[in-house]
Structures are given as structure tokens and as C-alpha cells.
Motif scaffolding. Structure first.
Motif, PDB file in Angstrom:
ATOM      1  N   THR A 156      -1.942 -48.063  -1.554  1.00 34.59           N
ATOM      2  CA  THR A 156      -2.678 -47.669  -0.359  1.00 34.59           C
ATOM      3  C   THR A 156      -4.048 -48.330  -0.363  1.00 34.59           C
ATOM      4  N   ILE A 158      -7.966 -48.065   0.521  1.00 38.10           N
ATOM      5  CA  ILE A 158      -8.932 -46.973   0.588  1.00 38.10           C
ATOM      6  C   ILE A 158     -10.234 -47.546   1.138  1.00 38.10           C
ATOM      7  N   GLU A 164      -8.004 -42.932   5.525  1.00 36.76           N
ATOM      8  CA  GLU A 164      -9.134 -42.035   5.810  1.00 36.76           C
ATOM      9  C   GLU A 164     -10.244 -42.725   6.592  1.00 36.76           C
ATOM     10  N   THR A 170      -8.877 -37.168  -0.325  1.00 34.61           N
ATOM     11  CA  THR A 170      -8.156 -36.932  -1.574  1.00 34.61           C
ATOM     12  C   THR A 170      -6.838 -37.702  -1.549  1.00 34.61           C
ATOM     13  N   PHE A 171      -6.567 -38.400  -2.645  1.00 34.25           N
ATOM     14  CA  PHE A 171      -5.353 -39.199  -2.770  1.00 34.25           C
ATOM     15  C   PHE A 171      -4.580 -38.751  -4.012  1.00 34.25           C
ATOM     16  N   TYR A 189      -3.646 -37.474   1.009  1.00 36.79           N
ATOM     17  CA  TYR A 189      -2.880 -38.713   1.161  1.00 36.79           C
ATOM     18  C   TYR A 189      -2.065 -38.932  -0.120  1.00 36.79           C
ATOM     19  N   THR A 190      -0.750 -38.806   0.010  1.00 35.27           N
ATOM     20  CA  THR A 190       0.127 -38.866  -1.168  1.00 35.27           C
ATOM     21  C   THR A 190       1.052 -40.075  -1.065  1.00 35.27           C
ATOM     22  N   TYR A 191       1.091 -40.881  -2.131  1.00 39.09           N
ATOM     23  CA  TYR A 191       1.883 -42.111  -2.138  1.00 39.09           C
ATOM     24  C   TYR A 191       2.604 -42.261  -3.477  1.00 39.09           C
TER      25      TYR A 191
END
Length: 496
Positions: A156, A158, A164, A170-171, A189-191
Motif C-alpha cells: 500500500t 502511504i 488516507e 492506522t494500517f 487500512y488492512t492489507y
């Protein structure tokens, strides 16, 4: 009498062999049937009743392994390159913990990064997701950062091009062998990464010292279930190091380590199959035979030559501006694959001469992200030389919201050029350079080569010996005239 018979037999064998050689067929015309002698790049292959002997068999295996090693070098190079960077920083900067972040600011520090940007500071950290997922609290502000997997693909972005949008957030990053659904939360944000190896790649765009200190105090990380902590920033070491992928057997040693640490993606299984007879196998130590070493060394050298050729003369694309030799360096998708193929040559061009990828590099929106333009030929189409001097006329009003820069790199190392200079301005110039002389119309002439034109030293980057060079012309936050191509850079002009 006996000697006469032996002589006649010898002459018969030689004449038969000569006849066979004279009647050998080119490989493309071979029938592979019956009795036939086939000309090939590895010597003649003689078929008798459609079979060949042990010598021919061994030569064919050696050639197959050599070809596989050459292509496997190209395939594995992005992984080896990024792990080499981690090893270099661990050795020279003492980076030992997941909460250690190395900050690179000076010329010496940045000269270790493959095509590093010399205008903004870099920060690098590394996390192993094998233990458990990792949580990041990321601060708001003008940054161009990303979390990157072992293939140098952004997990991702950032910051400005992140989800965001530079507002902070928060990731959670989950490893490849875990269930990402377990960790998804509202407002987070979850990856999932395809590799256990995760790079924290940070660039601070806001130049103010106040923001830099604020960023360091607010950026936190911890594994799931742990208290989030700020990082230990390793700064101002001014140490020389190298992030260029190693040549020789060290390349293959690193690749073996990676394959043993990471799950194998489905798309990569053909490549691990090709490495098997070369002594590289998941779950086993790398202990190649002398024969395997010989083939790996030869194949690796050819693989790099092929990669350099793709980088210098890309055949899958065209120059960005018609009639010039300027290419958009990042010319493939973030996943590095389409519905039908792996973008092998495209990613080879970038990762041979650079590191990392992000959405902000591939598809920068107008007014955000970055564009990297490169050229290796002059206005006549000739390759740039280190013993000549050239000028690049940069038009006025380069379409950027932030800044532009021209940075000089060595073709051999692909790192910032070592011309004996000790300051960043010795290797990079741009809109943030205070010493630049502008023309009356607002344009700028940048000189690169063996000798500075008289009175133009402030606009000059020096080349030395036969160390071949190229540049990146960077546009940070490019504007519409770049995308619609109404803005155009001319080619380099040789002046001496």
C-alpha cells in the motif's frame, strides 16, 4: 600388416567423421530422425537411429542449465536487489531491529541506493511478517511513502497517494500465510503482503525540520498484540555502502536464502523448477557442485547483460515524447502482471536500474505522486559518453506542483554517480538548487560531461573516465501539461 589395418580403420573413421561434418544440417532444418548430424551452438550433435551419445546428452544439459540460469537471474533480480539493500544497511549502519530505521541524507549515504533521489531524505526499515501481522500508526503530512513486498511491489502507498490521502491513519499488514479477514476493522487500512519480507520505505516531502521531528515522534509500529512504539532513527552516519545486487555466486546465495524464507507464488513455480537442477531448492541448503557453480556464474553474467540490454534498448515501448529518446522509466503495472502474462521485461528495466514501486509512481494523479524520465542517447541517437559534454535545455515552467530534479547515475552500479564530489549538488540539480543560473526566459541549461563550459560550473555535473552515465529527470506532483505531452523535454545535445 597389423599397423596397416589400424591405419586404414583410422582413416576410414576420420573420413566418415569428415563426411558427416560436411553433411551436417543446420539446427532449424534438422529432422531429428534416423542418422543425422546437426549443427548447433554447442557443437555437432550426431544422431544414430535417432539417439545421441552421452557426450551430446551432457552438452545439451549444460546448455539447458545455462539458459535457465540466465533467465532465472532476470526473474529473481528484483528480490535479490531489495534484500541486498537490507544487508548493506545492516552491515554499514548497524540496523538490527525491526524498530531501527536508517535515515539517508548526505551524498555518501544516498550513494548506496540504486537510482536514489538526492533531493529528499530516505528512511528504510524492514519487518518480518512470519511472526505475526504488523500494525502501523502513520502521521498526517506531506510524505510519499509505502510498504513494499519482496518483489518491490507496493502493498500500500502511504501519504499523499495512500488511501488516507496524507491525513494519517492506522494500517495492518498481514503475512502471506495468514488469514487477512481476521484482522479487518472499521477505520483501519488492512492489507495482505505476498511475502514475509516487508520494507518500510519513507520519503518526507515537507522540507521543514519541525515536520520531520513531528513525524518521527508520531510514527509507531508493533506486531499484533504488542504495544505500538516509535522507531529508533539511525542518522548522520555518512557511511559509504552499496545496495547494488551482487555479481557472482553471492547473487545465487541470496536468491536461495529468499526462496527458503518465502512462500512460492503460483506464478513463480516454473522458475523454481528451473532452479532445481542448479542446486537451488526450497527446504534445502545451497551447496552447488563445481559444475553448477560454473553454470550459475556464466548464466548470471549473461542474465545481467540481457537485463542491461533491456534497460538501455527497451523494445516493448516507445519514447514518451515522439522524436526523442526520453522514456517513462516506470512502464508497467503495480502487480507486475496482466491477465495473460508476467510483465517480465518491463519490470526488468526498472528494477535493474532502480528500486521500489508504488501507485504514485505508476499512475500518479495530476498534482501528486512522481514521474521518472530517463534518456541514454543524444539528439543524434548516439549513446551518451563519459568523455564528452552535453547540454539539456529544460524549458521554463516545468509542470510540477512540488519540484523537479536531474540526477546523475552510473550505468555500472546504477547508483548516484561517483565523480569525486562530496556534496549532493555535485550529482543532482533542480528547481530546489539555489546555485542554478536561469536563462532570461526562465529556462535552464543543465550540463553533464567531462568538462564544464566556462561560466556554467553552477549548472554542471561531472563525468569521469569511462564510467557510463544516465539521468533521471524527476517531476514531483506532475501537472496536466506533462500528461497531455504539451510539455516536452528535448534530447541531450553534445557540445564538446
Amino acid at each position: 600388416m597389423k599397423n596397416s589395418i589400424l591405419l586404414n580403420i583410422t582413416l576410414l573413421l576420420l573420413s566418415t567423421q569428415f563426411y558427416a561434418q560436411q553433411n551436417a544440417v543446420p539446427l532449424k532444418d534438422a529432422t531429428l530422425k534416423g542418422d543425422e548430424v546437426i549443427k548447433s551452438s554447442i557443437g555437432d550433435i550426431e544422431l544414430i537411429d535417432s539417439y545421441f551419445d552421452t557426450d551430446a546428452s551432457n552438452r545439451l544439459y549444460d546448455e539447458m542449465d545455462y539458459q535457465r540460469a540466465s533467465q532465472a537471474w532476470i526473474w529473481g533480480m528484483p528480490m535479490v536487489s531489495i534484500v541486498t539493500q537490507k544487508k548493506g544497511l545492516a552491515e554499514k549502519y548497524g540496523q538490527a531491529s525491526e524498530h531501527d530505521i536508517v535515515v539517508l541524507k548526505s551524498l555518501k549515504e544516498k550513494r548506496g541506493i540504486v537510482t536514489g533521489n538526492l533531493t529528499t531524505p530516505y528512511m528504510f526499515g524492514y519487518v518480518d511478517l512470519k511472526k505475526s501481522p504488523v500494525v502501523f500508526e502513520y502521521p498526517a503530512g506531506a510524505t510519499a511513502s509505502g510498504l513494499v513486498d519482496i518483489w518491490q511491489r507496493t502493498v500500500t502507498d502511504i501519504g499523499q497517494t495512500g488511501p488516507e490521502k496524507a491525513q494519517g491513519g492506522t494500517f495492518i499488514i498481514v503475512g502471506p500465510e495468514d488469514d487477512v479477514e481476521k484482522y479487518k476493522k472499521s477505520g483501519v487500512y488492512t492489507y495482505q503482503s505476498v511475502s514475509n519480507f516487508l520494507v518500510i520505505a519513507l520519503r518526507i516531502i515537507d522540507p521543514s525540520p519541525e515536520y520531520y521531528e513531528k513525524f518521527k515522534s508520531e510514527f509507531k509500529m508493533g506486531h499484533i498484540g504488542e504495544t505500538l512504539e516509535t522507531f529508533n532513527y539511525i542518522e548522520n552516519k555518512d557511511v559509504e555502502w552499496s545496495g547494488t545486487a551482487p555479481r557472482g555466486i553471492a547473487f545465487w546465495e541470496t536468491l536461495s536464502e529468499i526462496i527458503n524464507h518465502e512462500p512460492v507464488r503460483k506464478i513463480d513455480k516454473p522458475w523454481t523448477a528451473m532452479l532445481l537442477p542448479l542446486g537451488i531448492e526450497k527446504g534445502k541448503p545451497f551447496n552447488p557442485t563445481d559444475k553448477q557453480k560454473e553454470i550459475l556464474l556464466k548464466g548470471g553474467a549473461m542474465g545481467e547483460l540481457m537485463a542491461r540490454n533491456i534497460q538501455i534498448n527497451p523494445r516493448y515501448t516507445k519514447p514518451w515524447w515522439e522524436g526523442t529518446s526520453w522514456y517513462k522509466s516506470y512502464d508497467f503495472s503495480v502487480p507486475q502482471e496482466t491477465d495473460t502474462r508476467l510483465e517480465l521485461d518491463e519490470r526488468t528495466t526498472w528494477f535493474y536500474e532502480a528500486v521500489y514501486s508504488s501507485k504514485g509512481m505508476v499512475n500518479p494523479p495530476v498534482g501528486a505522486g512522481q514521474v521518472y524520465m530517463t534518456s541514454k542517447r543524444d539528439s543524434k541517437g548516439d549513446l551518451l559518453r563519459a568523455d564528452k559534454t552535453y547540454v539539456l535545455h529544460v524549458p521554463a515552467d516545468v509542470p510540477i506542483k512540488q519540484f523537479w530534479s536531474v540526477t546523475l547515475y552510473s550505468e555500472n552500479t546504477r547508483r548516484p554517480y561517483d565523480n569525486g564530489g562530496t556534496e549532493l549538488k555535485d550529482v543532482t540539480l533542480g528547481s530546489r538548487s539555489e546555485q542554478l543560473q536561469y536563462n532570461k526566459d526562465g529556462s535552464v541549461d543543465i550540463y553533464v560531461g567531462a568538462k564544464a563550459p566556462k561560466g556554467k560550473e553552477s549548472n554542471y555535473l561531472k563525468t569521469v573516465g569511462n564510467d557510463g552515465w544516465f539521468v533521471y529527470f524527476r517531476l514531483y506532483a506532475p501537472l496536466e501539461p506533462f500528461f497531455d505531452k504539451s510539455f516536452k523535454l528535448p534530447d541531450w545535445e553534445m557540445i564538446d
